[in-house]
Scaffold this motif. Structure first.
Motif, PDB file in Angstrom:
ATOM      1  N   LEU A  82       0.811  -1.214   0.000  1.00  0.00           N
ATOM      2  CA  LEU A  82       0.000   0.000   0.000  1.00  0.00           C
ATOM      3  C   LEU A  82       0.847   1.267   0.000  1.00  0.00           C
ATOM      4  O   LEU A  82       0.512   2.249  -0.674  1.00  0.00           O
ATOM      5  CB  LEU A  82      -0.949  -0.005   1.205  1.00  0.00           C
ATOM      6  N   ILE A  83       1.960   1.268   0.723  1.00  0.00           N
ATOM      7  CA  ILE A  83       2.844   2.436   0.740  1.00  0.00           C
ATOM      8  C   ILE A  83       3.445   2.668  -0.646  1.00  0.00           C
ATOM      9  O   ILE A  83       3.452   3.789  -1.157  1.00  0.00           O
ATOM     10  CB  ILE A  83       3.949   2.277   1.810  1.00  0.00           C
ATOM     11  N   LEU A  84       3.964   1.601  -1.255  1.00  0.00           N
ATOM     12  CA  LEU A  84       4.572   1.746  -2.579  1.00  0.00           C
ATOM     13  C   LEU A  84       3.538   2.159  -3.625  1.00  0.00           C
ATOM     14  O   LEU A  84       3.801   3.025  -4.461  1.00  0.00           O
ATOM     15  CB  LEU A  84       5.266   0.457  -2.997  1.00  0.00           C
ATOM     16  N   LEU A  85       2.374   1.542  -3.585  1.00  0.00           N
ATOM     17  CA  LEU A  85       1.331   1.891  -4.541  1.00  0.00           C
ATOM     18  C   LEU A  85       0.878   3.342  -4.350  1.00  0.00           C
ATOM     19  O   LEU A  85       0.704   4.074  -5.326  1.00  0.00           O
ATOM     20  CB  LEU A  85       0.153   0.926  -4.403  1.00  0.00           C
ATOM     21  N   SER A  86       0.741   3.761  -3.102  1.00  0.00           N
ATOM     22  CA  SER A  86       0.360   5.159  -2.822  1.00  0.00           C
ATOM     23  C   SER A  86       1.417   6.133  -3.339  1.00  0.00           C
ATOM     24  O   SER A  86       1.082   7.174  -3.897  1.00  0.00           O
ATOM     25  CB  SER A  86       0.162   5.365  -1.322  1.00  0.00           C
ATOM     26  N   ALA A  87       2.678   5.796  -3.135  1.00  0.00           N
ATOM     27  CA  ALA A  87       3.757   6.666  -3.616  1.00  0.00           C
ATOM     28  C   ALA A  87       3.730   6.761  -5.139  1.00  0.00           C
ATOM     29  O   ALA A  87       3.810   7.868  -5.700  1.00  0.00           O
ATOM     30  CB  ALA A  87       5.104   6.137  -3.138  1.00  0.00           C
ATOM     31  N   CYS A  88       3.615   5.624  -5.803  1.00  0.00           N
ATOM     32  CA  CYS A  88       3.571   5.624  -7.273  1.00  0.00           C
ATOM     33  C   CYS A  88       2.368   6.399  -7.791  1.00  0.00           C
ATOM     34  O   CYS A  88       2.496   7.233  -8.707  1.00  0.00           O
ATOM     35  CB  CYS A  88       3.532   4.190  -7.802  1.00  0.00           C
ATOM     36  N   TYR A  89       1.211   6.126  -7.221  1.00  0.00           N
ATOM     37  CA  TYR A  89       0.007   6.815  -7.666  1.00  0.00           C
ATOM     38  C   TYR A  89       0.085   8.308  -7.329  1.00  0.00           C
ATOM     39  O   TYR A  89      -0.388   9.147  -8.098  1.00  0.00           O
ATOM     40  CB  TYR A  89      -1.235   6.183  -7.058  1.00  0.00           C
ATOM     41  N   GLY A  90       0.672   8.643  -6.187  1.00  0.00           N
ATOM     42  CA  GLY A  90       0.842  10.040  -5.811  1.00  0.00           C
ATOM     43  C   GLY A  90       1.716  10.787  -6.802  1.00  0.00           C
ATOM     44  O   GLY A  90       1.429  11.937  -7.164  1.00  0.00           O
ATOM     45  N   ILE A  91       2.778  10.144  -7.251  1.00  0.00           N
ATOM     46  CA  ILE A  91       3.656  10.747  -8.257  1.00  0.00           C
ATOM     47  C   ILE A  91       2.880  10.983  -9.548  1.00  0.00           C
ATOM     48  O   ILE A  91       2.997  12.038 -10.180  1.00  0.00           O
ATOM     49  CB  ILE A  91       4.892   9.854  -8.509  1.00  0.00           C
ATOM     50  N   GLU A  92       2.077  10.017  -9.926  1.00  0.00           N
ATOM     51  CA  GLU A  92       1.296  10.150 -11.163  1.00  0.00           C
ATOM     52  C   GLU A  92       0.253  11.261 -11.044  1.00  0.00           C
ATOM     53  O   GLU A  92       0.042  12.042 -11.979  1.00  0.00           O
ATOM     54  CB  GLU A  92       0.628   8.817 -11.503  1.00  0.00           C
ATOM     55  N   VAL A  93      -0.400  11.371  -9.894  1.00  0.00           N
ATOM     56  CA  VAL A  93      -1.372  12.446  -9.670  1.00  0.00           C
ATOM     57  C   VAL A  93      -0.672  13.803  -9.693  1.00  0.00           C
ATOM     58  O   VAL A  93      -1.198  14.776 -10.254  1.00  0.00           O
ATOM     59  CB  VAL A  93      -2.142  12.229  -8.338  1.00  0.00           C
ATOM     60  N   ALA A  94       0.528  13.871  -9.106  1.00  0.00           N
ATOM     61  CA  ALA A  94       1.301  15.122  -9.140  1.00  0.00           C
ATOM     62  C   ALA A  94       1.636  15.510 -10.582  1.00  0.00           C
ATOM     63  O   ALA A  94       1.623  16.698 -10.931  1.00  0.00           O
ATOM     64  CB  ALA A  94       2.576  14.976  -8.312  1.00  0.00           C
ATOM     65  N   GLY A 117       1.833  -6.172  -7.962  1.00  0.00           N
ATOM     66  CA  GLY A 117       0.691  -6.959  -7.483  1.00  0.00           C
ATOM     67  C   GLY A 117       1.022  -8.438  -7.320  1.00  0.00           C
ATOM     68  O   GLY A 117       0.814  -9.000  -6.232  1.00  0.00           O
ATOM     69  N   PRO A 118       1.539  -9.093  -8.358  1.00  0.00           N
ATOM     70  CA  PRO A 118       1.897 -10.506  -8.198  1.00  0.00           C
ATOM     71  C   PRO A 118       2.976 -10.743  -7.137  1.00  0.00           C
ATOM     72  O   PRO A 118       2.907 -11.725  -6.396  1.00  0.00           O
ATOM     73  CB  PRO A 118       2.402 -10.901  -9.586  1.00  0.00           C
ATOM     74  N   MET A 119       3.954  -9.843  -7.028  1.00  0.00           N
ATOM     75  CA  MET A 119       4.984 -10.006  -5.993  1.00  0.00           C
ATOM     76  C   MET A 119       4.363  -9.942  -4.607  1.00  0.00           C
ATOM     77  O   MET A 119       4.708 -10.712  -3.723  1.00  0.00           O
ATOM     78  CB  MET A 119       6.062  -8.947  -6.126  1.00  0.00           C
ATOM     79  N   PHE A 120       3.457  -8.995  -4.417  1.00  0.00           N
ATOM     80  CA  PHE A 120       2.762  -8.875  -3.141  1.00  0.00           C
ATOM     81  C   PHE A 120       1.974 -10.152  -2.839  1.00  0.00           C
ATOM     82  O   PHE A 120       2.037 -10.677  -1.723  1.00  0.00           O
ATOM     83  CB  PHE A 120       1.828  -7.658  -3.159  1.00  0.00           C
ATOM     84  N   LEU A 121       1.252 -10.666  -3.823  1.00  0.00           N
ATOM     85  CA  LEU A 121       0.452 -11.873  -3.600  1.00  0.00           C
ATOM     86  C   LEU A 121       1.324 -13.085  -3.286  1.00  0.00           C
ATOM     87  O   LEU A 121       0.989 -13.885  -2.409  1.00  0.00           O
ATOM     88  CB  LEU A 121      -0.441 -12.144  -4.809  1.00  0.00           C
ATOM     89  N   ILE A 122       2.443 -13.225  -3.982  1.00  0.00           N
ATOM     90  CA  ILE A 122       3.365 -14.332  -3.705  1.00  0.00           C
ATOM     91  C   ILE A 122       3.916 -14.202  -2.289  1.00  0.00           C
ATOM     92  O   ILE A 122       3.946 -15.173  -1.522  1.00  0.00           O
ATOM     93  CB  ILE A 122       4.509 -14.366  -4.742  1.00  0.00           C
ATOM     94  N   ASP A 123       4.357 -12.997  -1.933  1.00  0.00           N
ATOM     95  CA  ASP A 123       4.893 -12.769  -0.591  1.00  0.00           C
ATOM     96  C   ASP A 123       3.836 -13.027   0.466  1.00  0.00           C
ATOM     97  O   ASP A 123       4.105 -13.658   1.496  1.00  0.00           O
ATOM     98  CB  ASP A 123       5.421 -11.337  -0.496  1.00  0.00           C
TER      99      ASP A 123
END
Length: 130
Positions: A82-94, A117-123
């Motif tokens: 969630l932190i990484l996804l928020s950071a990536c999406y935040g950069i895109e929104v900026a 997503g797949p890495m998160f699910l595997i982990d």
């Protein structure tokens, strides 16, 4: 501080070399986007795909022996995702809001989760086995 080895830690430790190899491959692919030109898809999306994925491996410490410390307790699979996804999406929104000089591309939102997503699910799946 390294925690005692037991059955739970053994799975993490046994898989660490595979995560390390994955990390190196992802970093090499990311660097290659600067050195080699394979077209618009390569230049525009590959780093957006592999960057969050290698960052996930680093933040989670999947590439090394299992440690029990404040860092590893904080960065659980879900929280890291969630932190990484928020950071990536935040950069895109900026970029969309033109807060800095960059090109907004709505397809980047998808690119971020293609491998993350797949890495998160595997982990997550491997963590439930521990």
């Amino acid at each position: 501080m390294k925690i005692d080895q037991n059955a739970e830690d053994n799975l993490h430790d046994r898989l660490a070399p595979y995560w390390a190899i994955s990390l190196l491959i992802l970093i090499a692919i990311g660097i290659a986007t600067v050195w080699v030109d394979y077209g618009a898809m390569w230049r525009g999306y590959v780093l957006d795909i592999v960057g969050p994925a290698w960052t996930y491996i680093l933040f989670r410490g999947l590439f090394t022996y299992k440690f029990n410390n404040r860092w590893t307790r904080f960065f659980t699979p879900l929280k890291t995702f969630l932190i990484l996804l928020s950071a990536c999406y935040g950069i895109e929104v900026a970029q969309f809001l033109r807060l800095y000089e960059a090109t907004f591309d709505p397809w980047d939102f998808l690119a971020y989760v293609v491998l993350l997503g797949p890495m998160f699910l595997i982990d997550l799946l491997l963590n439930t086995k521990e």
